[in-house]
Design a protein around this motif. Structure first.
Motif, short mmCIF file in Angstrom:
data_model
loop_
_atom_site.label_atom_id
_atom_site.label_comp_id
_atom_site.label_asym_id
_atom_site.label_seq_id
_atom_site.Cartn_x
_atom_site.Cartn_y
_atom_site.Cartn_z
N ALA A 174 -4.20 0.58 -0.65
CA ALA A 174 -3.08 1.46 -0.31
C ALA A 174 -2.87 2.57 -1.34
CB ALA A 174 -1.79 0.66 -0.15
N ALA A 227 7.56 2.26 -4.75
CA ALA A 227 6.77 3.01 -3.77
C ALA A 227 6.52 4.44 -4.25
CB ALA A 227 7.49 3.02 -2.41
N GLN A 234 5.63 -0.15 0.11
CA GLN A 234 5.80 -1.50 -0.44
C GLN A 234 6.44 -2.41 0.60
OE1 GLN A 234 4.87 -2.27 -3.81
NE2 GLN A 234 3.96 -0.22 -3.72
N ASP A 235 5.87 -3.58 0.79
CA ASP A 235 6.44 -4.58 1.67
C ASP A 235 7.39 -5.46 0.87
OD1 ASP A 235 4.76 -3.65 3.69
OD2 ASP A 235 3.14 -4.97 3.05
N THR A 247 9.64 -2.85 5.07
CA THR A 247 8.66 -2.04 4.36
C THR A 247 9.34 -0.75 3.94
OG1 THR A 247 6.82 -2.95 5.64
CG2 THR A 247 6.44 -0.85 4.54
N PHE A 290 2.01 -4.39 -2.00
CA PHE A 290 1.27 -3.40 -1.20
C PHE A 290 -0.11 -3.94 -0.91
CE2 PHE A 290 0.63 -2.40 -5.67
CZ PHE A 290 -0.73 -2.18 -5.77
N GLU A 291 -0.71 -3.44 0.16
CA GLU A 291 -2.03 -3.92 0.57
C GLU A 291 -3.13 -3.33 -0.31
OE1 GLU A 291 -2.36 -2.96 4.69
OE2 GLU A 291 -1.20 -4.70 5.34
N CYS A 311 2.46 4.47 -2.78
CA CYS A 311 2.08 3.71 -1.58
C CYS A 311 3.26 2.87 -1.13
CB CYS A 311 0.85 2.83 -1.84
SG CYS A 311 1.06 1.56 -3.09
#
Length: 237
Positions: free
Chosen positions: A12, A218, A225-226, A177, A8-9, A223
Motif C-alpha cells: 500500500a 494514513a 489504514q484499517d 478504514t 495497512f496492506e 496509505c
C-alpha cells in the motif's frame, strides 16, 4: 480504554523512492506524538523478504511462502527474540495454548537496535472455532500462561485477539478504514485481499480517538489504514 489495531496492506505504501526519507520522518513524528499522548502500544512493518512459516498445534513447522490471507487476523502475539528458532518455539507454545496454528512473520529490522528481532505470531479469524464453548475457560487459562511465560522471559511485546463480535453491540465488528485525506469508510470490510504490511496498536478511550490516530498515520505513511478493535483482556495489557 480499548486497544485498536491500525494497519495497512502489503504494497500500500507505493510512492517514489526519493520520498522515503520524508515518509519515514512523518511516520516517526506521529509515533512520537502517540507516545507523548500515552496511547502508543506498538508499531512496525513486516519483512516479507524473510520467509513466513506456519506452526501447528503439535509444533510442526511448515516452511515456505505463506499464501495471501483468506481471512482477517483473529489475534496476534509479538515477541522480541534473538533467533528465528526462538520465535518458532514461542509460536509452538501459543499454538498449543490457543489450539490453532500460528503464522510467524518477521518485522523489518530497526536501525541502531540490539541483536534481537521482532516476530509477529498470528492466527486467522475463526481458527479457534473448532473447540467446544465449555473449553474456553481452559483455553483462556493456557493462553494467559504462555503470555506470562513470555513476559518472564523478557521477550513479550504485545498480544491480543481482535473483536469482530462485541457483545454489547456498541462498536462495529469492523471499525473502519481511514484514507490519507481522513475520509472514513464505516462499513463491514470484505475478507483481506493481501497480507498486512505494517500496523500500529494504540490504546484510546473511544472509537473516534482511534480514527483520529489512524488519520494521522494514513497521512504520514501515505496509505489508507484499517482500524480494528481488540477484545478487552486485562491479562495481556
Amino acid at each position: 480504554m480499548a486497544r485498536y489495531l491500525i494497519s495497512f496492506e502489503d504494497g500500500a505504501m507505493d510512492f517514489p523512492d526519493e520520498d522515503l526519507p520524508d515518509v519515514t520522518k512523518a511516520a516517526h513524528a506521529v509515533r512520537e506524538e502517540a507516545r507523548d499522548a500515552g496511547v502508543f502500544v506498538f508499531a512496525g512493518g513486516l519483512d516479507y523478504d524473510v520467509k513466513p512459516v506456519v506452526v501447528a498445534t503439535d509444533g510442526m513447522v511448515t516452511d515456505g511462502p505463506y499464501p495471501e490471507s483468506k481471512e482477517l487476523l483473529g489475534g496476534i502475539t509479538i515477541v522480541d527474540v534473538p533467533t528465528r528458532d526462538a520465535a518458532l518455539e514461542w509460536a509452538a507454545k501459543v499454538a498449543a495454548a490457543c489450539r490453532c496454528a500460528q503464522n510467524v512473520r518477521a518485522f523489518l529490522p530497526k536501525r541502531g537496535r540490539d541483536e534481537k528481532a521482532r516476530y509477529l505470531i498470528s492466527f486467522d479469524n475463526g481458527a479457534m472455532d473448532h473447540f467446544a464453548e465449555e473449553d474456553w475457560p481452559e483455553v483462556g487459562e493456557t493462553s494467559h500462561a504462555v503470555i506470562e511465560e513470555a513476559k518472564d522471559a523478557g521477550v513479550y511485546v504485545c498480544a491480543g485477539g481482535l473483536d469482530y463480535s462485541p457483545e454489547d453491540g456498541s462498536t462495529p465488528a469492523w471499525v473502519g478504514t481511514v484514507a490519507t485525506d481522513g475520509t472514513v469508510t464505516d462499513s463491514p470490510r470484505p475478507k483481506a485481499r493481501k497480507p498486512i504490511g505494517g500496523f500500529t496498536v494504540v490504546k484510546v478511550p473511544t472509537r473516534e480517538a482511534a480514527m483520529e490516530w489512524a488519520a494521522k498515520i494514513a497521512v504520514a505513511g501515505r496509505c489508507a489504514q484499517d482500524v480494528r478493535m481488540f477484545m478487552p483482556d486485562p491479562a495481556v495489557d
